[in-house]
Write a protein that holds these residues in place. Sequence first.
Motif, short mmCIF file in Angstrom:
data_model
loop_
_atom_site.label_atom_id
_atom_site.label_comp_id
_atom_site.label_asym_id
_atom_site.label_seq_id
_atom_site.Cartn_x
_atom_site.Cartn_y
_atom_site.Cartn_z
N THR B 246 39.11 58.85 78.20
CA THR B 246 40.21 59.56 78.84
C THR B 246 39.69 60.73 79.67
O THR B 246 40.11 60.94 80.80
CB THR B 246 41.19 60.09 77.76
N ARG B 298 50.27 59.23 86.48
CA ARG B 298 50.61 57.86 86.85
C ARG B 298 49.81 56.85 86.02
O ARG B 298 48.63 57.07 85.73
CB ARG B 298 50.38 57.64 88.35
N GLY B 299 50.47 55.78 85.66
CA GLY B 299 49.76 54.69 85.02
C GLY B 299 49.00 53.94 86.09
O GLY B 299 49.35 54.01 87.26
N SER B 300 47.96 53.25 85.71
CA SER B 300 47.16 52.60 86.74
C SER B 300 46.41 51.43 86.16
O SER B 300 45.89 51.49 85.05
CB SER B 300 46.18 53.61 87.31
N ASP B 301 46.34 50.33 86.93
CA ASP B 301 45.47 49.26 86.47
C ASP B 301 44.11 49.37 87.15
O ASP B 301 43.19 48.64 86.88
CB ASP B 301 46.10 47.89 86.72
N ASP B 304 42.25 51.37 84.71
CA ASP B 304 42.56 50.84 83.41
C ASP B 304 43.13 51.91 82.49
O ASP B 304 42.77 51.99 81.33
CB ASP B 304 41.29 50.25 82.79
N ASP B 306 46.40 54.66 81.08
CA ASP B 306 47.74 55.18 81.04
C ASP B 306 47.72 56.55 81.67
O ASP B 306 46.69 57.16 81.84
CB ASP B 306 48.22 55.30 79.60
N GLY B 307 48.92 57.04 81.98
CA GLY B 307 49.01 58.39 82.51
C GLY B 307 48.66 59.40 81.43
O GLY B 307 48.77 59.12 80.25
#
Lengths: 112, 621
Positions: B246, B298-301, B304, B306-307
């Motif tokens: 993280t 923001r979440g993001s792929d 990989d 989570d926000g």
Amino acid sequence: MTPERGGVPRTGVDALYHLRLFVSGASDLSARAIDDITLLCDEHLDAAYRLTVVDIHDDPAAALGSRVHVAPTLVRLQPLPVRRIVGDLSDTDRILAMLLVADAETSRSPGR
Amino acid sequence: MTTPSDGLARLSEAEDTLRAISAGEVDAFVVSDDAVGHKVFTLETADRPYRMFVENMRDGAATVSPAGLILYANRGLAELLSCARETIVGAPLTRFLAPNADLGLAKIRGTSGLGATVELDLMDADARRIPVQLGSSPLMVDGDHLLCVTFTDLRTHNAKDREIVRLSRAQARRMVELQSAQSALTEQATHDALTGLPNRALLVERINREVSRRRHSNRLFAVLFVDLDRFKQVNDTHGHATGDATLRRVAGRLVGALRPMDTVARIGGDEFVVLAPEVDSQLHAVDIGTRLLCELARGSDVDDGDGVAASIGISVSGEAHATAEWLLHEADTAMYEAKSLGGRRVAVFDAALGRLVQERSAARKALRSALDDHRIIAHYQPIVDLASGRIAGFEALARMVGRDGVITPPAAFIPAAEDSGLVVPLGAQMLHNAVDDACSWMRPSTDRQLNIAVNLSPRQFESGDLPELIGAELDRSGMSPNRLHLELTETAVMELRPDLLDQLTRIAATGVQIGLDDFGTGYASLTHLRRLPLTFVKIDRSFVRGLGADDEDEDERIVAAVIDLAANLGLRSIAEGVETIDQLRRLRELRCGEAQGYLFARPMAPVAVPTAIQCLSEPRV
């Protein structure tokens, strides 16, 4: 040297891969490295990359600042952690594996 | 500090470099030299830089044919001999040697090995003798055996060795090893090992540079203190590996969202600081902060992830005398303000915040000295069993006694206690006092069993040894565990952290009773009610206030529902803040178990309690 290559103009936020290639003048190895990495990026990284080529004769300080001591060296600036790949870039599979690796081994560090 | 994996990464990079050199995949080396600045060395294969290097070196250099003719001479040799290059190239080398020098040259020719050196005198255009050290090595060019010769002027040559002019692979390897080690040390001293970002030392240096620049211009710059919300829980719940991932993701996103001129540093566990050197206004700095929050959330792929929620405190350069430490302190203060307002927001340091911080700091100081002097005491408010009308127990409420004897209510010092963590020793003192007092009241008449309720702060769970602390108090006093009632606020258990649940379970297993305070005001879900080892809930005074009044239908329905819910879950319900007979009557009708409030008694000093136990059998109904 070409300041930047990439499929479409991209900002740092969107480019997934920010790469910097350090070369030495117009030597054979330099020319080959530039060819190899450009091809690899175009074919495998889609448009989501930003590549800068730096001649270490022009800017040796930039090389040392990136902990680069020899040329050619490819530096992955983004995503973190920074990774350096030294020498020949023609083995696409090997280079891709090093560029795309999820850094599982570095995730194990205790941190803090 | 370098982590083991970081060291491994370095090592593997160094190995990769050495492998590439051995395989001939590398043709240039950058070297940092304190005396001459940065320098690039190239291997023979990279033609252009090599020629430039030979051309520009201070020593004289020449290639000599098997017949002894000079085929090439560099600028250094022309200068050494004080004649034009045209007169050197094509001439025999011997023309430039002093009469006694032939012997030395013969010695060189007789040596087949590399790097043979000899000292002899050259003769310049004006027939002056020039002592030189001559070095030679054989050179094979297109099948011809040439001699490569260098001339070092011994008149200017001091004891210091000249630098290597040609690099063998072995030399190159050693150079790379030395340089890597050196720059790794510099990097370690100025960068954070986990994220590769600048560390506090480098950040402070850069802020100070901005501070001194500001003295000469009116430009503003901003320091943004970014702290992740509830990051400790990520570590506790998902482990350090996830926590580290993280942190790296956060680092990447911060760097990606900022301008190249901005500095992002990691200065502590989950603390990042951004130095934005050119901002137009405070508003501009807030914009930057807001953008960073969005970017983190923001979440993001892509990466990989989570926000991540964060709180950001901003300090904008203003006072000419501001130092890096001061700006960081202000930004840190503003960050805490953002956090105390619920997190996920940006706060800017200003004069009002400065005053507030001073007040809080005064309150903290007063509280600390009160704790040291044991001037934190408990007052007790009776809790009445509504069926029998008798006193079931007491709730212990903290009071701070001033040096002048004036008693301060908890509202004045509990916020400071929570902020500063002083609530932990405060909680421990309250528990100690309450257990002691309760035992002294029960001693005279052992048939009379009284409960004693003590409030807990979520921070008391942070060290993880609360169950042991409580166990020790019970052992010391000999108090029966089921007489001790602990009250937790709903907000404390809102996020059911595994460590908190674990400690509560261990406490409950000893027989100590646990209940939810101010029930109905927070957001505890029904799932929480079932998973926590609870035995009672306390109905908040704000709902009790509307009981019995004709126009407060809604409150009545809430109280009725809470009592029903509690009963169905096997929990006792205790009403707080009962002030009127009407309220009491209604609570009885709704089958509420116990109640407390001014109608029965105000909180009282410990000395008054035994009398109250005797007198207070039934309120004046």
